[in-house]
Structure formats: C-alpha cells, structure tokens
Design a protein around this motif. Sequence first.
Motif, PDB file in Angstrom:
ATOM      1  N   GLU A 233       0.832  -1.211   0.000  1.00 22.00           N
ATOM      2  CA  GLU A 233       0.000   0.000   0.000  1.00 22.00           C
ATOM      3  C   GLU A 233       0.865   1.260   0.000  1.00 22.00           C
ATOM      4  O   GLU A 233       0.552   2.248  -0.676  1.00 22.00           O
ATOM      5  CB  GLU A 233      -0.906  -0.015   1.221  1.00 22.00           C
ATOM      6  CG  GLU A 233      -1.986  -1.086   1.171  1.00 22.00           C
ATOM      7  CD  GLU A 233      -2.730  -1.216   2.481  1.00 22.00           C
ATOM      8  OE1 GLU A 233      -2.408  -0.456   3.432  1.00 22.00           O
ATOM      9  OE2 GLU A 233      -3.637  -2.066   2.577  1.00 22.00           O
ATOM     10  N   ALA A 236       2.418   1.697  -3.487  1.00 26.69           N
ATOM     11  CA  ALA A 236       1.384   2.030  -4.466  1.00 26.69           C
ATOM     12  C   ALA A 236       0.873   3.459  -4.276  1.00 26.69           C
ATOM     13  O   ALA A 236       0.612   4.172  -5.250  1.00 26.69           O
ATOM     14  CB  ALA A 236       0.232   1.038  -4.365  1.00 26.69           C
ATOM     15  N   ALA A 241       4.428   0.757  -9.181  1.00 30.03           N
ATOM     16  CA  ALA A 241       3.758  -0.493  -9.529  1.00 30.03           C
ATOM     17  C   ALA A 241       4.272  -1.581  -8.589  1.00 30.03           C
ATOM     18  O   ALA A 241       5.481  -1.701  -8.367  1.00 30.03           O
ATOM     19  CB  ALA A 241       4.057  -0.861 -10.977  1.00 30.03           C
TER      20      ALA A 241
END
Length: 317
Positions: A233, A236, A241
């Motif tokens: 998390e 991202a 990616a």
Amino acid sequence: MASRPAHGAGGTDSSVVAGAGPVGRSGERATVRLRDGEPEEAPRYAPEWLRLREPADAAARAQALLAPLRVRLADLPGRTGALAVHDLGCGTGSMGRWLAPRLDGAQHWVLHDHDPYLLHFAAVASPRTAADGSGVTVETRRGDVARLTSDALAGASLVTASALLDVLTRDEVGSLADACVGAGCPALLTLSVVGRVELTPADPLDAEIAEAFDAHQRRAGLLGPDAVGVAGEAFAARGAAVRVHPSPWRLGPEQAALTEQWLRGWVGAAVEERPELTDRAERYLRDRLAACAAGGLRVVVHHSDLLALPRPTDGAS
C-alpha cells in the motif's frame, strides 16, 4: 527478525529470535540494529542461523519477480556503468549471493548493516561475477537501515532486502517507500512472513501457537505478518507499480536441522508472548522435535516477496 529474549518452551534459558531459532551465544554481535537507542546486547540473528537458513531462502525466493525486475533495470534512464544495488540489513550477504549471479551486467553492491563483523563476512563471501560474467564489486556501510533516505540512495539502481519488512513499523516502511520512490529506485523485498504456517501431521495446538507467534511479531508496533500488505500500500500510494509473489519455505526431512531450529524459535516466541502456554508448549515442542528427528514432520512457512517499481527519475543511474 529482531526480537526480545525469550525463555524457550521446556523451561530452559535459551533465548530465541521470533521465528528464527535460538540466538547466538553471549557476545555474538547483532545482525541489524534497526533503531537508535536499542541496547548493544539486543537479541540478534546468530550468524549460524543465517547460514542454516540460506539454502531454504534461496529455494523459496520468487523467481517470477526477476523478469520484470530485469526489464526495469535494463531500461533505467541515464544509466552508465555498473548497476548500484543497495542490500539493506545484509547479514551474512545471502541476498547478494542469490541475486547477483541472476542479473546481467556489471554490478556494485552496497551492503548495509549495523554489525561490522557481519558486514566483513558478507563482503568477503560476496559473488564476484554476474550472470553474463561481468564483474561484481562490493562496499559496506554500517548504519540504521530503518532510517534510510533518498539522499542515501542517490545513484542507486536497486534496493533489496531479505526478511526485513516484518521487523519494521508502519512509519519505517513509509520512510523506506519514500526513499526508494524519491530515488526512482526499484525495490525487491523478499521473505516477509505472512502469518501462515502448515505442519504435517497436524496437531491441535498448531493454531494456538501460530496465533501467539503472530501476536509476538506485532509487538511494539512492528508489522510482523502485516508487513507485505502495508508495504504494498505504501509503495502504491506513492505511484509505484507493485507485484507480490509467494515465497514459502518447504521443509522436509532433508531440512531437519533448519526445521528443528525454526521450531524452537517459533514455539519460544509464542511462549514469550503468552506464558500460560508454557506447559502445553513444552510437550508440543518435545513431540514436534521427535517427529522432526524421525523424518516424519513437514512444515510450510509462508512468506511473500514484493517488487516495487517506482517511476524512474532523471537522477536514476
């Protein structure tokens, strides 16, 4: 995974590292000191344990993540010269011995750890050639890998680590993601526990020991089995990616020595977390060790590997 000392199940005074087996003898140095202010004699991975687990680590790491990593490394903008690979919490250098021969091109590895003895060992035992025969060089940096900054990664091509994420806090994982993304640097972070263990044959106490162990892993704000999700998390959210792939240990009769030490650490951490388990855990450990010695025990310790690919920056090398 650094841990506090614990009395082993069975009433002995042998200390354990959570999920990692007994620590070394008094006087052996720490593998990684994650935070300033920890006592100098903090619990540690013993070098012997790191050597014992190296073959299982090498067999478990996710080969599937190497192809996208190679593509990114080949396409780094402005790259000249050798790949600069930073190995965080390098220990005895097993990650370099696994990864360097699987990547093409000249490489320069920067090994980070708190322990000067292990840094020396890792440097001496590092590979000297890449997959295509190119040269591999190495340097060492002693310091706190939990406080890495993008400045420290200036010019880095890749950040890598093994069994590190689960001994970090949420803030420290965020800082690691900031540093990698700020440097436009891919991160390959392997062998983080995910809170699943399978033992064959099963025992009624398996689930209770596993639950206590996971609670031990999460003590003092450490992420333990939540680390891969939190790290994914974090990367991202910063535009990287993220790919995650399972990397389980599969331990059978051929890995009996490793299984024995893992069992002692796993049960010992559970008892440290929940002392009321002591009597039952003593019997459990005795029976499990006997089955291991007889070749009748199989264990799957689930981990995950994470590959984060930030957007390259103009400064990436």
